[in-house]
Each structure stands twice: as structure tokens, then as C-alpha cells.
Write a protein that holds these residues in place. Structure first.
Motif, short mmCIF file in Angstrom:
data_model
loop_
_atom_site.label_atom_id
_atom_site.label_comp_id
_atom_site.label_asym_id
_atom_site.label_seq_id
_atom_site.Cartn_x
_atom_site.Cartn_y
_atom_site.Cartn_z
N ALA A 70 6.42 26.91 -65.96
CA ALA A 70 7.90 26.98 -66.05
C ALA A 70 8.17 28.54 -66.58
O ALA A 70 9.37 28.81 -66.09
N PHE A 71 7.32 29.22 -67.19
CA PHE A 71 7.55 30.61 -67.45
C PHE A 71 7.55 31.14 -66.32
O PHE A 71 8.33 32.27 -66.12
N LYS A 72 6.62 31.02 -65.74
CA LYS A 72 6.51 31.86 -64.34
C LYS A 72 7.55 31.81 -63.19
O LYS A 72 8.11 32.68 -62.66
N LEU A 84 4.31 37.85 -68.34
CA LEU A 84 2.95 37.72 -68.45
C LEU A 84 2.39 36.77 -67.31
O LEU A 84 1.40 36.87 -66.43
N SER A 85 3.24 35.66 -67.20
CA SER A 85 2.56 34.40 -66.36
C SER A 85 2.86 34.73 -64.80
O SER A 85 1.88 34.05 -64.14
N LYS A 86 3.77 35.76 -64.52
CA LYS A 86 3.70 35.95 -63.13
C LYS A 86 2.54 36.84 -62.64
O LYS A 86 2.19 36.85 -61.67
N GLY A 87 1.66 37.14 -63.52
CA GLY A 87 0.30 38.02 -63.14
C GLY A 87 -0.70 37.21 -62.94
O GLY A 87 -1.81 37.52 -62.61
N PHE A 88 -0.44 35.64 -63.20
CA PHE A 88 -1.69 34.75 -62.83
C PHE A 88 -1.72 33.82 -61.55
O PHE A 88 -0.27 33.39 -61.37
N THR A 89 -2.62 33.60 -61.20
CA THR A 89 -2.71 32.81 -59.81
C THR A 89 -2.69 31.44 -60.43
O THR A 89 -2.86 31.39 -61.58
N ASP A 90 -2.54 30.40 -59.42
CA ASP A 90 -2.43 29.08 -60.05
C ASP A 90 -3.82 28.74 -60.34
O ASP A 90 -3.90 28.01 -61.48
N GLN A 91 -4.84 29.15 -59.52
CA GLN A 91 -6.13 29.10 -60.16
C GLN A 91 -6.63 29.72 -61.49
O GLN A 91 -7.23 29.01 -62.29
N GLN A 92 -6.00 31.02 -61.75
CA GLN A 92 -5.99 31.23 -63.06
C GLN A 92 -5.45 30.55 -64.19
O GLN A 92 -6.04 30.28 -65.19
N ILE A 93 -4.16 29.94 -63.80
CA ILE A 93 -3.43 29.07 -64.84
C ILE A 93 -4.33 28.00 -65.19
O ILE A 93 -4.62 27.31 -66.15
#
Length: 105
Positions: A70-72, A84-93
């Protein structure tokens, strides 16, 4: 024959050592990824009592994934989490959520 047994034993030890090292590297990578949250959410995801920022330890995995996504996508407002959340892939999340859900409070 004795040489063959020693060679087989050496190969088994090398394989076990390699698997252990790979597991250690994966755990270290996961802990490093989770450590990116420490600046705001505290060491190991534990904020201080009374903090406006939530602790991450023990947070349900599905809830954490939902919130980070939701942040992303911008559907949940934030000060810095949307960036910050835009820098993470779904796997990293998924990995971060798994790590903190499994960490005891």
C-alpha cells in the motif's frame, strides 16, 4: 579402496560445508535486508515504548505485505515509507515480512 573412502568422505564434507555456507549467506542477506528498516523501526524491528512508529517484530506476514504494498502503490499515505517501499521487489517484501513475522517480540 581406502583412497576411495577418503575421497568420498571429503566430497561429503565439502558438500555439507558448501550447503552450510550457502545457508549462512542467505541468512546474512536476509538479515541485511531486514536491517534496512532499523533506522526508523529500531534494531531488529523493535521500536522504543511510546514510539509513533510501529515495531515490526511479530507482525503478521500478510498484514506487513499488505501495508508495504500500500505504501509502494501510494494508497497508504506516508512520510518516507512510500519512497523506501518502491525500492523493494515483491520477493524482497515477502522476505522482509517473513523475517519479522518469525522474529519473537
Amino acid at each position: 579402496m581406502n583412497t576411495r573412502i577418503r575421497l568420498a568422505a571429503a566430497l561429503l564434507i565439502a558438500a555439507a560445508t558448501s550447503a552450510t555456507m550457502a545457508q549462512d549467506a542467505a541468512n546474512l542477506h536476509l538479515r541485511g535486508l531486514a536491517a534496512t528498516c532499523a533506522n526508523c523501526h529500531g534494531t531488529d524491528g523493535r521500536t522504543t515504548d511510546g514510539s509513533a512508529i510501529p515495531s515490526l517484530v511479530g507482525m503478521p506476514k500478510s498484514y506487513m505485505i499488505m501495508q508495504i504494498k500500500a505504501f509502494k502503490d501510494g494508497s497508504r499515505p506516508a512520510t518516507v515509507m512510500h519512497q523506501l517501499s518502491k525500492g523493494f521487489t515483491d520477493q524482497q517484501i515477502d522476505s522482509i515480512a517473513t523475517y519479522f513475522a518469525a522474529t519473537k517480540r
